[in-house]
Design an enzyme around this catalytic site. Sequence first.
Site, PDB file in Angstrom:
ATOM      1  N   SER A  70       0.734  -1.144  -0.134  1.00  0.00           N
ATOM      2  CA  SER A  70      -0.100   0.010   0.013  1.00  0.00           C
ATOM      3  C   SER A  70       0.839   1.196  -0.088  1.00  0.00           C
ATOM      4  O   SER A  70       1.814   1.378  -0.826  1.00  0.00           O
ATOM      5  CB  SER A  70      -1.064   0.089   1.164  1.00  0.00           C
ATOM      6  OG  SER A  70      -1.791   0.743   1.191  1.00  0.00           O
ATOM      7  N   ASP A  92      -8.284  -4.870  -6.908  1.00  0.00           N
ATOM      8  CA  ASP A  92      -8.059  -3.877  -5.718  1.00  0.00           C
ATOM      9  C   ASP A  92      -8.176  -2.505  -6.390  1.00  0.00           C
ATOM     10  O   ASP A  92      -7.687  -2.047  -7.474  1.00  0.00           O
ATOM     11  CB  ASP A  92      -6.413  -3.852  -5.371  1.00  0.00           C
ATOM     12  CG  ASP A  92      -5.923  -2.961  -4.412  1.00  0.00           C
ATOM     13  OD1 ASP A  92      -6.774  -2.152  -3.850  1.00  0.00           O
ATOM     14  OD2 ASP A  92      -4.734  -2.909  -4.277  1.00  0.00           O
ATOM     15  N   HIS A 101      -6.124  -5.923  -2.278  1.00  0.00           N
ATOM     16  CA  HIS A 101      -4.840  -5.408  -1.985  1.00  0.00           C
ATOM     17  C   HIS A 101      -4.138  -6.095  -1.268  1.00  0.00           C
ATOM     18  O   HIS A 101      -4.380  -6.767  -0.085  1.00  0.00           O
ATOM     19  CB  HIS A 101      -5.691  -4.155  -0.948  1.00  0.00           C
ATOM     20  CG  HIS A 101      -4.704  -2.921  -0.643  1.00  0.00           C
ATOM     21  ND1 HIS A 101      -4.612  -2.006  -1.570  1.00  0.00           N
ATOM     22  CD2 HIS A 101      -4.339  -2.466   0.541  1.00  0.00           C
ATOM     23  CE1 HIS A 101      -3.501  -1.003  -1.344  1.00  0.00           C
ATOM     24  NE2 HIS A 101      -3.573  -1.061   0.061  1.00  0.00           N
TER      25      HIS A 101
END
Length: 540
Positions: free
Chosen positions: A182, A453, A479
């Site tokens: 991320s 994602d 994700h």
Amino acid sequence: MLRNLLLLLLPLLIEAKLPPFFLGRLNGKTLLNHHLDRLTASDGASIQETYPNLQVHNFTQKLDHFDPYNTKTWNQKYFYNPVFSRNNSIIFLMIGGEGPENGKWAANPNVQYLQWAKEFGADVFDLEHRFFGDSWPIPDMQTSSLRYLTTQQALADLAFFIEFMNQQYGFKNPRWVTFGGSYPGSLAAWFRQKYPQLTVGSVASSAPVNLKLDFYEYAMVVEDDLRITDPKCAQATKDAFVQMQKLALTAEGRNSLNNHFNLQPPFDANTTKLDINNFFGNIFNTYQGMTQYTYDGQSNSTHSDKTVRKMCDIMTNATETDVVMRVENLFLWFNQMEPASANLTVMPNSYWDVISQVGSGDLNVLGPDGAAARGWMWLCCNEIGFLQTTNQGNNVFGTGVPLNLFIDMCTDMFGDSMKMSQIMGGNKKSQNYYGGADFYNATNVVLPNGSLDPWHALGTYGTIKSQSLLPYLINGTAHCGDMYPSYDGEPGSLLAARAFVKENVRQFIRYDPNVDGPGGSSSSASLFVVAYIVCGFLFV
């Protein structure tokens, strides 16, 4: 302008009233730590009781890496796991992100990169990000202090940390590999651009490198996921949002929304457009939270229950003819897993409560969750963008979450110095500095993304094999799905993706089992040279 009275609210209210999902992150935690908490839920034992060999340290970090006249320092927290080390100067560094680091990413042997650390004999570190957790360059979060919370300072922290650890632990010809997922994945990718001499490679999972201010593509991917799962699901969602937007236009309709979602505070005669936008933002949060986690390996719930499939089952339930009631049922179901308040039937509905909680610079007022949310919001407003709107035109979510909602938040949280022109200017400057997705250029970096994602829309996909710039789109995952332990029934594409990442890490460190394996001598390891390509970027 902030309401001073609301700034006096106690930290207890902060934790109770912040929305559970805020700008693509769980409040008070990084996305990764939230997931790993679920994965490693225990009986309340401390991290060091669970993993007694894990070490927790602080080291002296610079406050400002770019002002030679500023000699101020502070203590930055890091975790060190020597369990897998074979003293061969292979080092894995997990980069901390927008929340506290709890050490599990340095200790839990089931996560993918720690399985590789065991095989390759790597030392493992996990560095907490400045202004999060216990790592405070300045003991407050006033807007004037947050000038030291930037991605460039965070990257320089990593560089200084690596150099310091090389000396402290006596690593010879060190082979550092950075890992992140991320936002920390973005840092891992950018670190290979800006400090290529300090590492031999990076794995940047689900890394958004395109710094979009108006990130409407997030909603586009969520809509695509609904259509892929069940076209009827996308249509039912559209019908529901159209109906809710009609209800929001009248006092009678708004009262109906009050009753459906148990809004606190409820819509009343003083309701403004900002209140309406905030409501639709909270509804959209539910869809975000479901989609972003779908089919990952964090827990049994995300394997098969907390998924887009389950969301679509609720939204297409033919026994419930009222499409708004279906959204209510979805909210109640999601709220059981990610509570928005102590009362699972309540939807917090005050824009100004959020502002009061995240708008203070006093850590005692903010509390842990408020501090993490404020730090993340600062990064978004000040440079990286990622403001998740529904501005993409004709779409299933309507126009209820405009960019202006977030621009107002930025100004109300950080003051008049954070208005549209400053927000756009800071975002453009950082986009030019790093190059965005189109001009991202580095060596020895793998960039896995999941096709489901929403963040994958900001990834980079230009492969340059000659310099091992290796994007990898993983079909049917969300994700950071590549980072978790494997599980029965997981998307089949993960097996090949993890093998691809592992093999490239092996090549980055030039792993030789005859030298680096058990009984190998680190002193006989040959010094190697990696060719680096460094791009210049336009500064604005």
